[in-house]
Design a protein around this motif. Structure first.
Motif, PDB file in Angstrom:
ATOM      1  N   ASN A 291      46.815   0.289   3.606  1.00 41.19           N
ATOM      2  CA  ASN A 291      45.843  -0.035   2.549  1.00 41.19           C
ATOM      3  C   ASN A 291      44.848  -1.104   2.998  1.00 41.19           C
ATOM      4  OD1 ASN A 291      47.204   1.749   0.769  1.00 41.19           O
ATOM      5  ND2 ASN A 291      48.677   0.132   0.272  1.00 41.19           N
ATOM      6  N   GLN A 292      44.184  -0.837   4.091  1.00 37.45           N
ATOM      7  CA  GLN A 292      43.243  -1.803   4.655  1.00 37.45           C
ATOM      8  C   GLN A 292      42.090  -2.091   3.715  1.00 37.45           C
ATOM      9  OE1 GLN A 292      42.501  -1.330   8.850  1.00 37.45           O
ATOM     10  NE2 GLN A 292      40.331  -1.797   8.638  1.00 37.45           N
ATOM     11  N   GLY A 293      41.679  -1.061   2.988  1.00 40.60           N
ATOM     12  CA  GLY A 293      40.557  -1.234   2.075  1.00 40.60           C
ATOM     13  C   GLY A 293      39.225  -1.075   2.789  1.00 40.60           C
ATOM     14  N   ARG A 294      38.174  -1.058   2.006  1.00 39.00           N
ATOM     15  CA  ARG A 294      36.829  -0.900   2.570  1.00 39.00           C
ATOM     16  C   ARG A 294      35.943  -2.018   2.045  1.00 39.00           C
ATOM     17  NH1 ARG A 294      34.269   5.021   2.161  1.00 39.00           N
ATOM     18  NH2 ARG A 294      34.198   4.439  -0.045  1.00 39.00           N
ATOM     19  N   GLU A 295      35.204  -1.807   0.967  1.00 37.89           N
ATOM     20  CA  GLU A 295      34.395  -2.883   0.395  1.00 37.89           C
ATOM     21  C   GLU A 295      35.269  -3.941  -0.266  1.00 37.89           C
ATOM     22  OE1 GLU A 295      34.046   0.273  -0.421  1.00 37.89           O
ATOM     23  OE2 GLU A 295      32.073   0.958   0.233  1.00 37.89           O
ATOM     24  N   THR A 296      36.439  -3.517  -0.714  1.00 37.47           N
ATOM     25  CA  THR A 296      37.401  -4.433  -1.315  1.00 37.47           C
ATOM     26  C   THR A 296      38.751  -4.220  -0.639  1.00 37.47           C
ATOM     27  OG1 THR A 296      37.996  -2.831  -3.037  1.00 37.47           O
ATOM     28  CG2 THR A 296      36.218  -4.395  -3.545  1.00 37.47           C
ATOM     29  N   GLY A 297      39.683  -5.110  -0.916  1.00 39.82           N
ATOM     30  CA  GLY A 297      41.008  -4.953  -0.338  1.00 39.82           C
ATOM     31  C   GLY A 297      41.353  -6.065   0.633  1.00 39.82           C
ATOM     32  N   ILE A 298      42.435  -5.853   1.375  1.00 46.72           N
ATOM     33  CA  ILE A 298      42.958  -6.883   2.269  1.00 46.72           C
ATOM     34  C   ILE A 298      41.932  -7.321   3.303  1.00 46.72           C
ATOM     35  CG2 ILE A 298      44.716  -7.395   4.014  1.00 46.72           C
ATOM     36  CD1 ILE A 298      46.519  -5.346   2.586  1.00 46.72           C
ATOM     37  N   PHE A 299      41.335  -6.353   3.980  1.00 47.98           N
ATOM     38  CA  PHE A 299      40.391  -6.703   5.045  1.00 47.98           C
ATOM     39  C   PHE A 299      39.186  -7.444   4.484  1.00 47.98           C
ATOM     40  CE2 PHE A 299      36.924  -6.117   7.984  1.00 47.98           C
ATOM     41  CZ  PHE A 299      37.518  -6.376   9.212  1.00 47.98           C
ATOM     42  N   ALA A 300      38.644  -6.949   3.387  1.00 47.49           N
ATOM     43  CA  ALA A 300      37.468  -7.588   2.784  1.00 47.49           C
ATOM     44  C   ALA A 300      37.772  -9.030   2.392  1.00 47.49           C
ATOM     45  CB  ALA A 300      36.996  -6.785   1.569  1.00 47.49           C
ATOM     46  N   ARG A 301      38.954  -9.275   1.847  1.00 47.77           N
ATOM     47  CA  ARG A 301      39.323 -10.645   1.475  1.00 47.77           C
ATOM     48  C   ARG A 301      39.450 -11.538   2.713  1.00 47.77           C
ATOM     49  NH1 ARG A 301      42.727  -7.824  -2.143  1.00 47.77           N
ATOM     50  NH2 ARG A 301      44.556  -8.160  -0.811  1.00 47.77           N
ATOM     51  N   ASN A 302      40.018 -10.981   3.770  1.00 46.62           N
ATOM     52  CA  ASN A 302      40.200 -11.774   4.987  1.00 46.62           C
ATOM     53  C   ASN A 302      38.873 -12.159   5.631  1.00 46.62           C
ATOM     54  OD1 ASN A 302      42.974 -11.772   4.800  1.00 46.62           O
ATOM     55  ND2 ASN A 302      43.292 -10.136   6.281  1.00 46.62           N
ATOM     56  N   VAL A 303      37.966 -11.195   5.761  1.00 44.16           N
ATOM     57  CA  VAL A 303      36.688 -11.510   6.413  1.00 44.16           C
ATOM     58  C   VAL A 303      35.831 -12.404   5.527  1.00 44.16           C
ATOM     59  CG1 VAL A 303      36.605  -9.525   7.967  1.00 44.16           C
ATOM     60  CG2 VAL A 303      35.669  -9.306   5.653  1.00 44.16           C
ATOM     61  N   ASN A 304      35.989 -12.278   4.219  1.00 45.56           N
ATOM     62  CA  ASN A 304      35.272 -13.180   3.326  1.00 45.56           C
ATOM     63  C   ASN A 304      35.750 -14.611   3.508  1.00 45.56           C
ATOM     64  OD1 ASN A 304      35.300 -14.474   0.236  1.00 45.56           O
ATOM     65  ND2 ASN A 304      33.405 -13.456   0.801  1.00 45.56           N
ATOM     66  N   ASP A 305      37.067 -14.785   3.584  1.00 43.41           N
ATOM     67  CA  ASP A 305      37.619 -16.121   3.794  1.00 43.41           C
ATOM     68  C   ASP A 305      37.186 -16.679   5.147  1.00 43.41           C
ATOM     69  OD1 ASP A 305      39.421 -18.400   3.265  1.00 43.41           O
ATOM     70  OD2 ASP A 305      40.600 -17.540   4.897  1.00 43.41           O
ATOM     71  N   LEU A 306      37.228 -15.844   6.181  1.00 45.74           N
ATOM     72  CA  LEU A 306      36.825 -16.288   7.517  1.00 45.74           C
ATOM     73  C   LEU A 306      35.385 -16.773   7.514  1.00 45.74           C
ATOM     74  CD1 LEU A 306      37.646 -16.324  10.652  1.00 45.74           C
ATOM     75  CD2 LEU A 306      36.332 -14.186  10.765  1.00 45.74           C
ATOM     76  N   SER A 307      34.477 -15.951   7.005  1.00 45.86           N
ATOM     77  CA  SER A 307      33.048 -16.290   7.053  1.00 45.86           C
ATOM     78  C   SER A 307      32.705 -17.447   6.123  1.00 45.86           C
ATOM     79  CB  SER A 307      32.200 -15.060   6.722  1.00 45.86           C
ATOM     80  OG  SER A 307      32.534 -14.525   5.451  1.00 45.86           O
ATOM     81  N   GLU A 308      33.269 -17.465   4.919  1.00 44.35           N
ATOM     82  CA  GLU A 308      32.981 -18.547   3.984  1.00 44.35           C
ATOM     83  C   GLU A 308      33.546 -19.877   4.491  1.00 44.35           C
ATOM     84  OE1 GLU A 308      31.216 -18.555   1.270  1.00 44.35           O
ATOM     85  OE2 GLU A 308      30.873 -16.426   0.845  1.00 44.35           O
ATOM     86  N   SER A 309      34.722 -19.841   5.097  1.00 44.79           N
ATOM     87  CA  SER A 309      35.324 -21.072   5.619  1.00 44.79           C
ATOM     88  C   SER A 309      34.507 -21.631   6.771  1.00 44.79           C
ATOM     89  CB  SER A 309      36.768 -20.805   6.072  1.00 44.79           C
ATOM     90  OG  SER A 309      37.595 -20.442   4.986  1.00 44.79           O
ATOM     91  N   ILE A 310      34.114 -20.759   7.688  1.00 49.38           N
ATOM     92  CA  ILE A 310      33.333 -21.207   8.842  1.00 49.38           C
ATOM     93  C   ILE A 310      31.976 -21.741   8.404  1.00 49.38           C
ATOM     94  CG2 ILE A 310      32.113 -20.409  10.916  1.00 49.38           C
ATOM     95  CD1 ILE A 310      34.503 -18.589  11.489  1.00 49.38           C
TER      96      ILE A 310
END
Length: 421
Positions: A291-310
């Motif tokens: 369930n990797q997801g596309r616009e939403t889901g696990i991956f989207a949450r992870n990359v959002n956290d990565l980019s927003e944190s940086i």
């Protein structure tokens, strides 16, 4: 002489935050006896972020014009077309698209302060998380016997023998493989609650039943006292600052996540000018088998956290941005073809992000050939076309002014790819 790694393996000394209380009194007293260093000359700082679990580089930065990828990922493929019913990729150059949840990166990419390297990975084709991470952090992808990590060697090559005990800092509960070695490095999970944890046996004694005071006083060999010197020095330095009430730059809000909190504390240490030159943080949850997801889901949450944190960290740096370069890394990528559970399995190449004012930005570096079966590694994976050492060494060389690749990355003699200007 006992190496730091040897001591860590035998005694398990790590600095961490326990979530309550503060520095034990006996440690504070020990630290107070150590001469406080003076102000440090401002130096360049490299911040490395390890994305543990293997990030899907093809979803983070998608070659959206590749029809073979589209066919291989019927429910995961994303388009850059604005007419799409779904949220589109951010078109970077007409060929590569940034995941929409990484929109925080778009402006620094357009401003040519962020570069992306695609097709990056290890020449060792292991798909074991443990082995791949170990090889990447040691910097020797075909040698398990390497005791030191490449970031520890980088600290040594900087040549500042009498400098701060906080030259190398990992915002983690234990020292990462990257920092194993003979040069000073400490692991701190929380600046607010700075403590020392002991695990295992030392000199055959079961220390679990003993107090920290007994442990310190009764270590006849002096191993703890000698090896922990940097720890006590670090404690003393941090005690003199109000670390609990740090306020980021106006308007900066860090995500309330493990990575966001780590980068916030790294920013604090940089502003404190404690002599830090190499920092390390981690981001987890990238092993997206299901369930990797596309616009939403696990991956989207992870990359959002990565980019927003940086980007919170980068904005917080303000006028110090010239001194800092941020680089991400991940042990390998994911399969080109999605699996039967809406995810992707262990693959080979991925991508990484490098942010800084000396980065050759606004470009997706590296080579990705059309994802036809004959171009895939083992007929299933994005091929590694850029050795991770080519990128790591170039960033270290250009930013930290380290020019000794034979020590930094033994057994590697490749070429740089031009990711730094």
């Amino acid at each position: 002489m006992t190496s730091r790694r040897g001591f860590l393996k035998a005694g398990g000394l790590a600095l961490f935050g326990i979530g309550m209380g503060g520095v034990p009194g006996f440690l504070a007293n020990a630290a107070a006896e150590i001469k406080q260093p003076g102000l440090f000359e401002r130096k360049k700082i490299l911040v490395c972020i390890f994305q543990r679990g293997a990030m899907d580089g093809l979803m983070a930065v998608t070659p959206f014009t590749d029809e073979y990828l589209k066919a291989a990922r019927p429910s995961l493929f994303m388009s850059a077309a604005k007419i799409s019913a779904n949220k589109p990729l951010i078109d970077l150059d007409g060929h590569f698209g940034l995941h929409p949840s990484m929109a925080a990166f778009e402006q620094v990419f357009r401003d040519k302060r962020m570069g992306i390297v695609h097709g990056i990975g290890s020449p060792n084709n292991t798909r074991s998380h443990f082995d791949a991470q170990d090889y990447m952090e040691s910097g020797t992808p075909f040698k398990k016997s390497t005791e030191s990590g490449w970031l520890n060697r980088a600290v040594g090559l900087l040549g500042h023998d009498a400098a701060s005990p906080l030259r190398g800092v990992s915002l983690t509960s234990s020292l990462p493989r990257s920092f194993y070695g003979d040069y000073p490095a400490v692991a701190i999970s929380s600046l607010k609650d700075f403590n020392i944890q002991m695990k295992g046996n030392i000199n055959g004694a079961n220390m679990a039943a003993k107090s920290f005071e007994d442990l310190y006083d009764q270590t006849a060999s002096g191993l703890l006292k000698e090896t922990g010197k940097e720890s006590f020095e670090a404690i003393k330095m941090l005690q003199k600052t109000d670390v609990k009430n740090y306020k980021p730059a106006t308007g900066v809000v860090y995500p309330n996540s493990a990575l966001g909190n780590s980068l916030k504390q790294i920013a604090q240490l940089i502003k404190m000018n404690v002599g830090m030159e190499v920092a390390f943080a981690e981001s987890g949850g990238w092993d997206t088998h299901f369930n990797q997801g596309r616009e939403t889901g696990i991956f989207a949450r992870n990359v959002n956290d990565l980019s927003e944190s940086i980007m919170a960290f980068w904005t917080d740096m303000g006028t110090l941005q010239d001194d800092v370069t941020v680089m991400t890394m991940t042990e390998f990528g994911r399969t080109v073809k999605q699996n039967g559970t809406g995810g992707t399995d262990h693959g080979r190449a991925s991508c990484n992000f490098i942010l800084g004012n000396s980065v050759n930005g606004g470009l997706v570096h590296g080579i990705i050939n059309p994802l036809t079966i004959e171009n895939l590694e083992d007929g299933r994976d994005l091929a590694v076309t850029t050795d991770f050492r080519a990128v790591f060494s170039e960033v270290a060389d250009k930013h930290l002014k380290i020019n000794n690749d034979k020590i930094l990355f033994p057994d590697w003699s490749g070429k740089k790819i031009g990711v730094m200007s």
